[in-house]
Design a protein around this motif. Structure first.
Motif, short mmCIF file in Angstrom:
data_model
loop_
_atom_site.label_atom_id
_atom_site.label_comp_id
_atom_site.label_asym_id
_atom_site.label_seq_id
_atom_site.Cartn_x
_atom_site.Cartn_y
_atom_site.Cartn_z
N LEU A 74 19.51 24.39 -30.19
CA LEU A 74 19.57 24.74 -28.58
C LEU A 74 19.50 26.39 -28.90
O LEU A 74 20.46 26.90 -29.12
N MET A 75 18.37 27.00 -28.40
CA MET A 75 18.16 28.42 -28.47
C MET A 75 19.16 28.98 -27.62
O MET A 75 19.61 28.52 -26.54
N GLY A 76 19.51 30.32 -28.19
CA GLY A 76 20.56 30.70 -27.10
C GLY A 76 22.14 30.70 -27.47
O GLY A 76 22.97 30.87 -26.95
N LYS A 120 31.51 25.67 -33.76
CA LYS A 120 31.74 26.64 -33.05
C LYS A 120 30.46 27.34 -32.66
O LYS A 120 30.45 28.81 -32.81
N LEU A 121 29.89 26.39 -31.91
CA LEU A 121 28.68 27.20 -31.30
C LEU A 121 28.67 27.52 -30.05
O LEU A 121 29.00 26.61 -29.01
N TYR A 122 28.74 28.85 -29.38
CA TYR A 122 28.79 29.17 -27.98
C TYR A 122 27.37 29.88 -27.54
O TYR A 122 26.73 30.43 -28.52
N ASN A 126 25.27 32.68 -26.70
CA ASN A 126 25.28 34.03 -27.33
C ASN A 126 24.64 34.86 -26.08
O ASN A 126 23.94 34.35 -25.07
N VAL A 127 24.10 36.19 -26.22
CA VAL A 127 23.87 37.00 -25.02
C VAL A 127 22.23 36.72 -24.63
O VAL A 127 22.03 36.68 -23.56
N ASP A 128 21.41 35.86 -25.38
CA ASP A 128 20.17 35.52 -25.22
C ASP A 128 20.15 34.28 -24.18
O ASP A 128 18.98 33.89 -23.62
#
Ligand code: ACO
Length: 429
Positions: free
Chosen positions: A301-303, A357-359, A361-363
Motif C-alpha cells: 500500500l504505497m504511501g 504500525k503502518l500509518y 506517510n507524507v506521500d
C-alpha cells in the motif's frame, strides 16, 4: 562524571561514552571501539546508527513529532511560508524582516539560469525522467559558477544557498516546458517563490497564468512540509558526498538521485499510480487490501509505512486536511481522494497494518493535492526535491562547517571468498 555503558567482550571490559541529545535521545559512542578491540558494529541500512549529531530537525517517530529547529511542524504549517522555513532550517533562527527581505532579494537576483544552461535542455530526449534532468543540470551549475566551488565564509555560503534555492525551481520548470515542447517562460522579478514557479510552468508567452491563491498557498505548504526530515536516505547522501569535500551543487545533485527511488521521494508518484490502477481495474478496496496482505503478490500500500514513524506522520495529517479544504473550496471532486480516504480508513482498522504500525506517510495525500494544483504526474518527485532543497543545504553546511565531519567511511564484514589463486583464462572451465 560522564555516563558510560560497559561492553564485555570475552574477559575485556570497555567503557563506551554515552552521548545525550537535547531531547534526551541516547547513543553509545563506538568511535574508538575498533581501535580498542578490533570489533566494528554491524547495522545494515544504518537503522540503529546515528551518523552525526545534528541541531536541524527533531523527529520522534513513536509519538509522531516533527520539529524544525525546535518549532513544531504544525506551527510552521499554520504561520510560516516555504521561504521563511528555508531560512530557519539553513540559518537556525526565524529571520528578522530585514534578513527575510535580503534572502528574498537574493533569490530574485539568482533566479535566472545562465543562457547556455538553457541549451542543456535541448540535449535531453523529451521523455527524459525529470529527476535525471534536475540532477544533471544542478550538477552542471558548478561549471557556470566556479567561484561557488570553494565556500569560505558565511557570505559565500549564503550566495551559494540562494543560488541553488532560486535556480532549482527554474530548472524544474524549464525541464517540464522543454519536455512538452513549450517555449521557455523566464522567472518574473515581482512574483514570489511558489507563484513564480507556477508562472514558469504554466504561463504562455501570450497569456499569463493566474493561479488561484489557494492553490499557490497549498503548493507552498507542500514545499514547507517536505523541507527537511533529518538523516533520511537523500539527506544522508548529501552529507556523505559533502564529507569528501565535494561542492554544494554536486552534493545536492546526488541528493536528487537518492530521492528519486520509489521507496523514498518516488512514492508520491507510486501512490497516484496505485490509486489509478485500482480504479481502472474496478477493484474494491477490500480486494486490493487482500492483494497487499498476500505477500506473494509483492504489492504494497504505497504511501503507508515509514522507517521512522511508527505512528501518524504529522505531515500526512496536515496534507490531508489541506487537500480536503482545497478541493472543497475550488468545488473540485477527485475520485482518487475518496479512494485514498477509503483505503486509509480500512488500513487503520486492519490487523495487518495495526500490528506492523503502518500509518499514512507524507506521500499518501501529496500526489492528490499536486494533481489538483495541476502539477503533472511526472513532476511529483521533482516537487519533493524543490521542497527538500533547504534541508539538504542545511545538512551539507552542518556537516562541513559545524561538525567539520571527517570523510564518511563505513566499514563492512567481508563475506566473499578467502584468498585464492588467479586462474588463467585457458584453464577456467
Ligand atoms: N504495505 C504493505 N506492507 C508493508 C508496507 C506497505 N506500505 N510497508 C511495510 N510493510 C510491511 C512489510 O512487508 C513488513 O512485513 P513483515 O514484517 O511481515 O515482513 C513490515 O511491514 C515492515 O516492513 P519494512 O519494509 O521492514 O519496513 P521499512 O521500515 O524498512 O520500510 C518503507 C519503510 C520503505 C517506507 C515501507 O513502509 C514501504 O515500502 N512503504 C511504501 C512506500 C512508501 O510509501 N514510501 C515512502 C516513505 S516516506 C518518504 O520517503 C518520504
Amino acid at each position: 562524571m560522564p555516563e558510560t555503558a560497559r561492553l564485555q567482550l570475552g574477559d575485556k571490559a570497555i567503557d563506551l561514552p554515552i552521548v545525550v541529545g537535547t531531547e534526551n535521545e541516547r547513543a553509545l559512542d563506538i568511535g574508538a571501539l575498533r581501535a580498542q578491540t578490533g570489533y566494528i558494529t554491524l547495522d545494515e541500512g544504518y537503522r540503529n546508527t546515528g551518523s552525526c549529531q545534528s541541531a536541524i530537525t527533531f523527529i520522534d517517530g513513536e509519538e509522531g513529532i516533527l520539529r524544525y529547529r525546535g518549532i513544531p511542524i504544525e506551527q510552521m504549517a499554520e504561520h510560516s511560508s516555504f521561504i521563511e522555513t528555508a531560512y530557519l532550517l539553513i540559518w537556525g533562527e526565524l529571520p528578522t524582516e530585514n534578513q527575510f527581505n535580503t534572502f528574498s532579494d537574493l533569490l530574485t537576483k539568482h533566479q535566472n539560469l545562465h543562457e547556455d544552461i538553457r541549451h542543456h535542455f535541448d540535449l535531453f530526449p523529451s521523455n527524459s525522467p525529470p529527476m535525471a534532468v534536475l540532477s544533471a543540470v544542478l550538477n552542471a551549475l558548478s561549471c557556470f559558477h566556479p567561484e561557488m566551488l570553494e565556500i569560505e565564509d558565511d557570505n559565500s555560503f549564503q550566495e551559494a544557498a540562494a543560488r541553488i534555492m532560486a535556480k532549482v525551481r527554474t530548472i524544474a520548470a524549464y525541464s517540464y516546458r522543454h519536455a512538452n515542447g513549450f517555449p521557455t517562460i523566464y522567472p518574473h522579478p515581482d512574483k514570489k517563490y511558489t507563484a513564480n514557479f507556477l508562472h514558469m510552468m504554466f504561463s504562455q508567452p501570450y497569456k499569463e497564468y493566474e493561479p488561484d491563491p489557494e492553490l499557490v498557498k497549498a503548493l507552498d505548504l507542500i514545499l514547507l512540509l517536505h523541507a527537511d526530515h533529518e538523516q533520511n536516505c537523500s539527506a544522508s547522501t548529501v552529507r556523505m558526498v559533502g564529507s569528501s569535500g565535494a561542492n554544494l551543487f554536486a552534493s545536492v545533485a546526488a541528493g536528487v538521485c537518492a530521492l528519486w527511488g520509489p521507496l523514498h521521494g518516488g512514492a508520491n508518484v507510486a501512490v497516484v499510480d496505485m490509486l489509478e490502477e485500482i480504479r481502472a481495474a474496478g477493484m474494491s478496496v477490500k480486494e486490493f487490501m487482500q492483494q497487499v496482505k498476500n505477500k506473494k503478490n509483492g504489492i504494497r500500500l504505497m504511501g503507508f509505512g515509514h522507517p521512522v514513524y511508527k505512528n501518524f506522520d504529522p505531515r500526512s495529517r496536515i496534507i490531508k486536511k489541506t487537500c480536503e479544504n482545497v478541493l472543497a473550496r475550488l468545488h473540485l471532486k477527485d475520485p482518487l481522494l475518496e479512494l485514498a480516504e477509503e483505503l486509509e480508513a480500512t488500513a487503520l482498522q486492519d490487523e495487518y497494518f495495526v500490528q506492523r504500525k503502518l500509518y499514512p506517510n507524507v506521500d499518501f495525500y501529496s500526489g492528490v493535492i499536486l494533481r489538483a494544483i495541476g502539477i503533472p504526474h511526472s513532476m511529483f518527485t521533482v516537487m519533493f526535491a524543490i521542497g527538500r532543497m533547504p534541508g539538504w543545504i542545511a545538512q551539507w553546511q552542518e556537516g562541513r562547517f559545524v561538525s567539520k565531519s571527517r570523510i564518511h567511511r563505513p566499514r563492512q564484514i567481508y563475506t566473499g571468498p578467502t584468498q585464492r589463486v588467479y586462474t588463467p583464462i585457458d584453464k577456467r572451465g
